[in-house]
Design a protein around this motif. Structure first.
Motif, short mmCIF file in Angstrom:
data_model
loop_
_atom_site.label_atom_id
_atom_site.label_comp_id
_atom_site.label_asym_id
_atom_site.label_seq_id
_atom_site.Cartn_x
_atom_site.Cartn_y
_atom_site.Cartn_z
N GLY A 1 -9.73 -0.51 2.33
CA GLY A 1 -9.29 -1.49 1.35
C GLY A 1 -10.48 -2.14 0.68
N LEU A 2 -10.17 -2.97 -0.27
CA LEU A 2 -11.20 -3.62 -1.08
C LEU A 2 -11.12 -5.12 -0.91
CD1 LEU A 2 -10.41 -1.53 -4.28
CD2 LEU A 2 -12.42 -1.25 -2.82
N ILE B 1 -11.75 -9.07 -2.20
CA ILE B 1 -11.48 -9.75 -3.46
C ILE B 1 -12.71 -9.68 -4.38
CG2 ILE B 1 -12.11 -12.08 -2.70
CD1 ILE B 1 -9.62 -13.05 -4.31
N GLY B 2 -13.90 -9.74 -3.78
CA GLY B 2 -15.13 -9.63 -4.56
C GLY B 2 -15.28 -8.25 -5.19
N GLN B 3 -14.95 -7.22 -4.43
CA GLN B 3 -15.03 -5.85 -4.96
C GLN B 3 -14.03 -5.65 -6.10
OE1 GLN B 3 -14.35 -4.07 -1.07
NE2 GLN B 3 -16.35 -3.00 -1.22
N VAL B 4 -12.83 -6.19 -5.93
CA VAL B 4 -11.81 -6.06 -6.98
C VAL B 4 -12.24 -6.85 -8.22
CG1 VAL B 4 -9.40 -6.53 -7.60
CG2 VAL B 4 -9.96 -5.58 -5.35
N GLU C 1 0.83 -16.37 -9.20
CA GLU C 1 1.81 -16.29 -10.29
C GLU C 1 2.77 -15.11 -10.15
OE1 GLU C 1 2.33 -18.44 -12.99
OE2 GLU C 1 1.11 -19.70 -11.68
N GLY C 2 2.61 -14.30 -9.12
CA GLY C 2 3.51 -13.18 -8.90
C GLY C 2 3.28 -12.02 -9.84
N ILE C 3 2.04 -11.84 -10.28
CA ILE C 3 1.70 -10.79 -11.24
C ILE C 3 1.45 -9.46 -10.54
CG2 ILE C 3 0.03 -10.10 -13.03
CD1 ILE C 3 1.89 -12.43 -13.83
N LEU C 4 1.04 -9.48 -9.30
CA LEU C 4 0.75 -8.24 -8.58
C LEU C 4 2.05 -7.58 -8.12
CD1 LEU C 4 -2.30 -9.51 -6.56
CD2 LEU C 4 -2.33 -7.86 -8.42
N ARG D 1 -8.12 -11.41 1.93
CA ARG D 1 -7.30 -10.47 1.17
C ARG D 1 -7.90 -9.07 1.25
NH1 ARG D 1 -7.28 -15.36 -1.21
NH2 ARG D 1 -5.37 -16.09 -2.23
N VAL D 2 -7.01 -8.07 1.30
CA VAL D 2 -7.41 -6.67 1.29
C VAL D 2 -6.58 -5.98 0.21
CG1 VAL D 2 -7.57 -4.53 2.61
CG2 VAL D 2 -7.87 -6.73 3.77
N TYR D 3 -7.28 -5.52 -0.82
CA TYR D 3 -6.62 -4.88 -1.95
C TYR D 3 -6.67 -3.36 -1.81
CZ TYR D 3 -6.85 -9.41 -4.30
OH TYR D 3 -6.71 -10.72 -4.64
N SER D 4 -5.69 -2.70 -2.43
CA SER D 4 -5.65 -1.25 -2.44
C SER D 4 -6.06 -0.74 -3.83
CB SER D 4 -4.24 -0.76 -2.13
OG SER D 4 -3.37 -1.09 -3.21
N GLU D 5 -6.25 0.56 -3.92
CA GLU D 5 -6.53 1.19 -5.22
C GLU D 5 -5.35 0.98 -6.16
OE1 GLU D 5 -9.28 2.56 -6.48
OE2 GLU D 5 -10.38 2.17 -4.63
N ASP D 6 -4.13 1.01 -5.62
CA ASP D 6 -2.94 0.75 -6.45
C ASP D 6 -3.00 -0.66 -7.04
OD1 ASP D 6 -1.90 3.27 -6.00
OD2 ASP D 6 -0.56 2.60 -4.39
#
Length: 147
Positions: free
Chosen positions: A7-8, A10-13, A30-33, A45-50
């Motif tokens: 995962g990524l 928040i800084g990487q994203v 805001e519920g945008i994701l 937080r851990v973000y995905s490529e999606d």
């Protein structure tokens, strides 16, 4: 382990999308994701490529003038899953029409600017640029001096 599995952060994203960390948190609030952002046991937080792909699309929507409420509505429709494709299409078509109108208006502006550029270039090339857009008070004064 690959970056996809890890995962990524928040800084990487933020670096990849050009959004600030603050903006990413705002988008999440805001519920945008489209998907809820995973969190590690320490709360990070851990973000995905999606998530990155989704954010890049949302950035394009915002850059084209789509209001956050409309992006949020689109996101809600996506989360609901199949069955509302006509609503999604209507939302996207409406924004497409808006962007098309913006482009047409900007093209009209560009045509006026290009015309003025051509006139100025022509007068500069001919050495007659001093007659372009003389202030009205200067013309009145020159007429008074001549009269």
């Amino acid at each position: 382990m690959s970056e996809l599995n890890v995962g990524l952060s928040i800084g990487q994203v933020a670096e990849r999308t050009g959004l600030s960390v603050h903006a990413l948190r705002f988008y999440e609030r805001e519920g945008i994701l489209a998907d809820q952002v995973r969190r590690e046991s320490n709360g990070r937080r851990v973000y995905s490529e999606d998530d990155v792909d989704w954010l890049e699309m949302c950035i394009k929507f915002r850059s084209s003038g789509m209001p956050l409420d409309t992006i949020r509505r689109y996101t809600e429709l996506i989360r609901q899953g199949p069955g509302n494709e006509q609503d999604r299409l209507a939302l996207l078509r409406s924004h497409q029409d808006h962007v098309t109108a913006q482009i047409e208006a900007l093209n009209e502006c560009l045509n006026v600017i290009s015309h003025k550029v051509d006139i100025y270039q022509q007068h500069l090339d001919q050495g007659t640029a001093d007659c372009l857009w003389v202030a009205p008070s200067s013309v009145q004064q020159a007429q008074a001096d001549a009269g």
